[in-house]
Design a protein around this motif. Structure first.
Motif, PDB file in Angstrom:
ATOM      1  N   CYS A  13       0.828  -1.204   0.000  1.00  0.00           N
ATOM      2  CA  CYS A  13       0.000   0.000   0.000  1.00  0.00           C
ATOM      3  C   CYS A  13       0.866   1.258   0.000  1.00  0.00           C
ATOM      4  O   CYS A  13       1.946   1.265   0.589  1.00  0.00           O
ATOM      5  N   VAL A  14       0.351   2.265  -0.652  1.00  0.00           N
ATOM      6  CA  VAL A  14       1.003   3.569  -0.648  1.00  0.00           C
ATOM      7  C   VAL A  14       0.024   4.570  -0.052  1.00  0.00           C
ATOM      8  O   VAL A  14      -1.094   4.734  -0.545  1.00  0.00           O
ATOM      9  N   ILE A 184      -3.078  -5.070   6.695  1.00  0.00           N
ATOM     10  CA  ILE A 184      -1.666  -5.294   6.400  1.00  0.00           C
ATOM     11  C   ILE A 184      -0.837  -5.001   7.637  1.00  0.00           C
ATOM     12  O   ILE A 184      -1.378  -4.600   8.674  1.00  0.00           O
ATOM     13  N   GLN A 185       0.468  -5.153   7.540  1.00  0.00           N
ATOM     14  CA  GLN A 185       1.404  -4.763   8.582  1.00  0.00           C
ATOM     15  C   GLN A 185       1.999  -3.391   8.232  1.00  0.00           C
ATOM     16  O   GLN A 185       2.007  -2.988   7.069  1.00  0.00           O
ATOM     17  N   CYS A 186       2.535  -2.713   9.242  1.00  0.00           N
ATOM     18  CA  CYS A 186       3.124  -1.394   8.990  1.00  0.00           C
ATOM     19  C   CYS A 186       4.250  -1.455   7.963  1.00  0.00           C
ATOM     20  O   CYS A 186       4.435  -0.524   7.171  1.00  0.00           O
ATOM     21  N   CYS A 187       4.991  -2.550   7.963  1.00  0.00           N
ATOM     22  CA  CYS A 187       6.108  -2.685   7.029  1.00  0.00           C
ATOM     23  C   CYS A 187       5.648  -2.844   5.589  1.00  0.00           C
ATOM     24  O   CYS A 187       6.454  -2.758   4.652  1.00  0.00           O
ATOM     25  N   ASP A 188       4.358  -3.070   5.377  1.00  0.00           N
ATOM     26  CA  ASP A 188       3.823  -3.248   4.031  1.00  0.00           C
ATOM     27  C   ASP A 188       3.435  -1.928   3.378  1.00  0.00           C
ATOM     28  O   ASP A 188       3.007  -1.912   2.214  1.00  0.00           O
ATOM     29  N   ALA A 189       3.548  -0.824   4.122  1.00  0.00           N
ATOM     30  CA  ALA A 189       3.079   0.473   3.619  1.00  0.00           C
ATOM     31  C   ALA A 189       4.216   1.483   3.561  1.00  0.00           C
ATOM     32  O   ALA A 189       5.237   1.350   4.247  1.00  0.00           O
ATOM     33  N   ILE A 190       4.013   2.506   2.746  1.00  0.00           N
ATOM     34  CA  ILE A 190       4.936   3.632   2.685  1.00  0.00           C
ATOM     35  C   ILE A 190       4.103   4.898   2.596  1.00  0.00           C
ATOM     36  O   ILE A 190       3.064   4.929   1.929  1.00  0.00           O
ATOM     37  N   MET A 191       4.531   5.947   3.318  1.00  0.00           N
ATOM     38  CA  MET A 191       3.791   7.207   3.395  1.00  0.00           C
ATOM     39  C   MET A 191       4.506   8.296   2.628  1.00  0.00           C
ATOM     40  O   MET A 191       5.717   8.492   2.789  1.00  0.00           O
ATOM     41  N   ILE A 192       3.747   9.026   1.803  1.00  0.00           N
ATOM     42  CA  ILE A 192       4.306  10.125   1.010  1.00  0.00           C
ATOM     43  C   ILE A 192       3.649  11.427   1.433  1.00  0.00           C
ATOM     44  O   ILE A 192       2.415  11.542   1.412  1.00  0.00           O
ATOM     45  N   GLY A 193       4.458  12.405   1.836  1.00  0.00           N
ATOM     46  CA  GLY A 193       3.894  13.677   2.253  1.00  0.00           C
ATOM     47  C   GLY A 193       4.917  14.782   2.305  1.00  0.00           C
ATOM     48  O   GLY A 193       6.123  14.535   2.236  1.00  0.00           O
ATOM     49  N   ALA A 203       4.424   8.943  10.489  1.00  0.00           N
ATOM     50  CA  ALA A 203       4.531   7.601   9.913  1.00  0.00           C
ATOM     51  C   ALA A 203       5.671   6.819  10.553  1.00  0.00           C
ATOM     52  O   ALA A 203       5.545   5.619  10.822  1.00  0.00           O
ATOM     53  N   ARG A 204       6.784   7.497  10.797  1.00  0.00           N
ATOM     54  CA  ARG A 204       7.921   6.822  11.436  1.00  0.00           C
ATOM     55  C   ARG A 204       7.546   6.318  12.824  1.00  0.00           C
ATOM     56  O   ARG A 204       8.029   5.273  13.269  1.00  0.00           O
ATOM     57  N   GLY A 205       6.675   7.052  13.509  1.00  0.00           N
ATOM     58  CA  GLY A 205       6.230   6.621  14.821  1.00  0.00           C
ATOM     59  C   GLY A 205       5.428   5.335  14.782  1.00  0.00           C
ATOM     60  O   GLY A 205       5.243   4.681  15.811  1.00  0.00           O
ATOM     61  N   CYS A 206       4.964   4.999  13.586  1.00  0.00           N
ATOM     62  CA  CYS A 206       4.217   3.745  13.393  1.00  0.00           C
ATOM     63  C   CYS A 206       5.062   2.747  12.601  1.00  0.00           C
ATOM     64  O   CYS A 206       4.540   1.762  12.070  1.00  0.00           O
ATOM     65  N   THR A 207       6.363   3.011  12.502  1.00  0.00           N
ATOM     66  CA  THR A 207       7.342   2.184  11.764  1.00  0.00           C
ATOM     67  C   THR A 207       6.949   1.962  10.314  1.00  0.00           C
ATOM     68  O   THR A 207       7.163   0.893   9.745  1.00  0.00           O
ATOM     69  N   ILE A 208       6.373   3.006   9.709  1.00  0.00           N
ATOM     70  CA  ILE A 208       6.050   2.993   8.279  1.00  0.00           C
ATOM     71  C   ILE A 208       7.130   3.753   7.536  1.00  0.00           C
ATOM     72  O   ILE A 208       7.540   4.841   7.954  1.00  0.00           O
ATOM     73  N   ASP A 209       7.623   3.198   6.435  1.00  0.00           N
ATOM     74  CA  ASP A 209       8.618   3.887   5.609  1.00  0.00           C
ATOM     75  C   ASP A 209       8.019   5.182   5.053  1.00  0.00           C
ATOM     76  O   ASP A 209       6.788   5.305   4.906  1.00  0.00           O
ATOM     77  N   THR A 210       8.892   6.121   4.712  1.00  0.00           N
ATOM     78  CA  THR A 210       8.414   7.437   4.309  1.00  0.00           C
ATOM     79  C   THR A 210       9.105   7.945   3.053  1.00  0.00           C
ATOM     80  O   THR A 210      10.255   7.604   2.765  1.00  0.00           O
ATOM     81  N   VAL A 211       8.378   8.808   2.336  1.00  0.00           N
ATOM     82  CA  VAL A 211       8.938   9.604   1.245  1.00  0.00           C
ATOM     83  C   VAL A 211       8.612  11.061   1.549  1.00  0.00           C
ATOM     84  O   VAL A 211       7.439  11.446   1.585  1.00  0.00           O
ATOM     85  N   PHE A 212       9.636  11.850   1.799  1.00  0.00           N
ATOM     86  CA  PHE A 212       9.435  13.276   2.048  1.00  0.00           C
ATOM     87  C   PHE A 212       9.410  14.000   0.709  1.00  0.00           C
ATOM     88  O   PHE A 212      10.398  14.020  -0.022  1.00  0.00           O
TER      89      PHE A 212
END
Length: 238
Positions: A13-14, A184-193, A203-212
């Motif tokens: 998921c994105v 899903i699990q947090c590791c299955d997602a990435i957050m873009i913002g 997102a990092r607080g939820c251990t989700i990868d990020t795109v700044f």
């Protein structure tokens, strides 16, 4: 600062922020305020021009939303205070005028269709590979109008607002809400913002990868998984 990039990681998921990331808030805001400047003949109220109105609104609005993101004020305060403070700056405050401008702004601005560069092309590409979801602190009804105006609603499986989730970014609970919605699990997602506090730190607080998303290349010391200056760069990551 970027973290070491892991290669070949697969996401399911994105997650996207909406304002300033996909929907071009600044352009849509500016166009709306220029329209209001003309409609209300604000040149007769000591406001020099539409650009002056926009610049003062941007300053006030940024401050108020920062307070909201830090959970120091409510959305009702933003609605009430924005135009009051703007008009006060020009010595033009009248309660009726302030309320009318606020109502008209909230009605007109979300209907503007401008998107950030490459937004639709990127969504079209990503939607074939991932489930896409919006995570936003914006007003529930208004965010749906923005998505419809930009003609991008169909790309998203879920539209998760702070009102719907009961938590606002950067709280990890709104990201957990999105993760559970997709099962899903947090590791299955990435957050873009575009916001280092609400989108990236949250997102990092939820251990989700990020795109700044940092189109102005503003220097910072925050940790991100990836950083881009244009949405088209996502095609090289995802």
């Amino acid at each position: 600062m970027m973290d070491e990039l892991s290669t070949g990681k697969k996401y399911k998921c994105v997650f996207f922020d909406l304002d300033h990331t996909l929907w071009d808030y600044e352009t849509n805001c500016r166009e709306t305020l220029y329209d209001l400047y003309s409609a209300y003949q604000l040149d007769k109220r000591n406001i020099p021009d539409g650009q002056s109105l926009y610049e003062q609104f941007k300053k006030v609005n940024t401050t108020l939303w920062d307070l909201y993101d830090r959970q120091l004020i409510t959305q009702d305060v933003i609605r009430k205070e924005r135009f009051k403070q703007v008009l006060d700056h020009f010595g033009a405050y009248e309660e009726t005028l302030s309320n009318q401008l606020s109502d008209d702004y909230l009605e007109a601005c979300p209907k503007k269709p401008n998107l950030m560069p490459y937004a639709e092309d990127v969504l079209h590409y990503l939607s074939k590979k991932y489930q896409l979801t919006i995570i936003t602190n914006g007003f529930e009804k208004i965010q749906h109008v923005k998505l419809a105006s930009g003609k991008i609603s169909s790309y998203f499986k879920h539209i998760i607002t702070s009102q719907k989730a009961g938590h606002r970014k950067p709280s990890p609970h709104i990201f957990e809400y999105a993760v559970h919605a997709h099962n899903i699990q947090c590791c299955d997602a990435i957050m873009i913002g575009d916001n280092l506090l609400t989108d990236i730190q949250g997102a990092r607080g939820c251990t989700i990868d990020t795109v700044f998303y940092n189109p102005e290349r503003i220097p910072h010391q925050s940790k991100t998984t990836y950083e881009i200056g244009c949405l088209s760069e996502l095609l090289n990551i995802l």
